[in-house]
Design an enzyme around this catalytic site. Structure first.
Site, PDB file in Angstrom:
ATOM      1  N   SER A  60      52.717 -45.113 112.298  1.00  0.00           N
ATOM      2  CA  SER A  60      52.867 -45.915 113.506  1.00  0.00           C
ATOM      3  C   SER A  60      53.366 -45.065 114.668  1.00  0.00           C
ATOM      4  CB  SER A  60      53.872 -47.045 113.230  1.00  0.00           C
ATOM      5  OG  SER A  60      54.298 -47.659 114.429  1.00  0.00           O
ATOM      6  N   TYR A 117      62.069 -50.195 111.413  1.00  0.00           N
ATOM      7  CA  TYR A 117      60.654 -50.118 111.029  1.00  0.00           C
ATOM      8  C   TYR A 117      60.108 -48.721 111.314  1.00  0.00           C
ATOM      9  CZ  TYR A 117      55.604 -50.465 111.566  1.00  0.00           C
ATOM     10  OH  TYR A 117      54.252 -50.237 111.485  1.00  0.00           O
ATOM     11  N   LYS A 165      58.838 -45.530 108.677  1.00  0.00           N
ATOM     12  CA  LYS A 165      57.583 -44.779 108.742  1.00  0.00           C
ATOM     13  C   LYS A 165      57.846 -43.284 108.884  1.00  0.00           C
ATOM     14  CE  LYS A 165      54.504 -48.176 108.626  1.00  0.00           C
ATOM     15  NZ  LYS A 165      53.493 -48.301 107.562  1.00  0.00           N
TER      16      LYS A 165
END
Length: 348
Positions: A126, A150, A154
């Site tokens: 991402s 989040y 990643k």
């Protein structure tokens, strides 16, 4: 011999679209999905669209024995890894869930892959792995500095995969890891058939499904989080990419892993975006123009963990993967709206 691709999270939004492109490209597809934020109906519709079958396993990627059994049964050549939690706001509220699901789940997956000697992996990363920058257009060589759990999950996975690849190089392993880290910007849109699209559980976390659900009357009002950012209209600017363009990048990544570029292994990152940013208000205006529907919205306070502006420099993906986005914002919105109109309650 037809190559078999394992798609983790293959019943989800991006995963289901990837399954269509994989099947249409001649690959055999195996899906593992725990259906926590997806529905089996998407797999049935993928099979209807393509006229081809999928081997489906309902399992969690953290279940090592279940994954081991799948790799024993199926002759898998490459893995595309989509499975994971993906909401920025939720990750700020439930960070441990994100680290356990995303990081630990990937650790289990690559451990099982290593035991099965399957070392080709396309990872769903991402743009949130990047930190804030003085430049709004992000290149792969920018320093990483995710500002929410989040994004950090990643980034941790990327570090883990780079270490895994480097260890093989040190050991001069005969079958070295070949890994493409694909850093997505903001996927929107749906398959042109209107049969598959984004169907989040409950209230959507992402902008486009929220906009379309307000437009069709399923939700009352859209909250625009912040109108005081240092951008052209004060609202956040993002690079929106059609989900079909995005998944075609995965097909190109598989080809690259099988080619000369990764002959001796390696772990490379690629941005997948259009290279252009649109503000939230521009998205609303374009949606209203394309669909003829009014989008009721209000201005709300900024959300924790949101950047002001972020869009891709996707030159490396064009150079090394022979990929670039082809669909424009109007295409993305028209396909989103067709999916919404044809499936007002999603897959249920």
């Amino acid at each position: 011999m037809v190559n078999t691709i394992l798609v983790t999270g293959g019943a989800g939004y991006i995963g289901s679209h990837a399954c269509v492109e994989l099947l249409d490209s001649g690959y055999r597809v195996v899906v593992v999905d725990n259906l926590s934020n997806s529905k089996m109906e998407s797999i049935k519709r993928v099979q209807a669209i393509t006229g081809k079958s999928i081997s489906f396993y309902q399992a969690d990627i953290r279940d090592k024995q279940a994954l081991t059994d799948i790799f024993t049964k199926e002759a898998i050549s490459t893995v595309i890894h989509f499975a994971g939690l993906k909401a920025v706001g939720e990750s700020c509220e439930q960070p441990l869930n994100y680290y356990h699901n995303n990081v630990y789940g990937t650790l289990v997956l690559v451990d099982v892959m290593s035991n099965a000697n399957v070392k080709r992996l396309v990872f769903s990363s991402s743009a949130t792995v990047y930190g804030e920058s003085k430049q709004a257009q992000y290149s792969e060589n920018f320093p990483l500095g995710a500002i929410n759990p989040y994004g950090r999950s990643k980034a941790m996975i990327e570090d883990m995969l780079r270490d895994l690849s480097a260890a093989d190089n040190i050991a001069k392993a005969k079958a070295s890891w070949k890994i493409a880290l694909l850093r997505y910007f903001n996927p929107i849109g749906a398959h042109e058939s209107g049969k598959i699209g984004e169907d989040p559980n409950g209230i959507p976390n992402n902008l486009m499904p929220y906009v379309s659900q307000v437009a069709i009357g399923k939700l009352e009002q859209l909250s625009v989080f912040g109108n005081d950012y240092p951008t052209r209209d004060g609202t956040g600017i993002r690079d929106y990419i059609h989900v079909v363009d995005l998944v075609k990048g995965h097909i190109q990544a598989i080809a690259a892993l099988e080619g000369e570029k990764f002959k001796w292994g390696g772990c490379n990152a690629y941005n997948l975006g259009t290279g252009r940013g649109y503000s939230v208000l521009e998205i609303i205006e374009t949606f209203e123009r394309v669909t003829g529907k009014k989008v009721n919205y209000k201005i709300a306070p900024r959300r924790a963990g949101d950047l002001a502006e972020c869009f891709a420099n996707a030159d490396l993906a064009f150079k090394e993967l022979n990929w670039k986005a082809e669909k424009n914002l109007e295409n993305m919105i028209a396909d989103t709206w067709l999916w919404q109109v044809e499936n007002p309650q999603g897959y249920t």
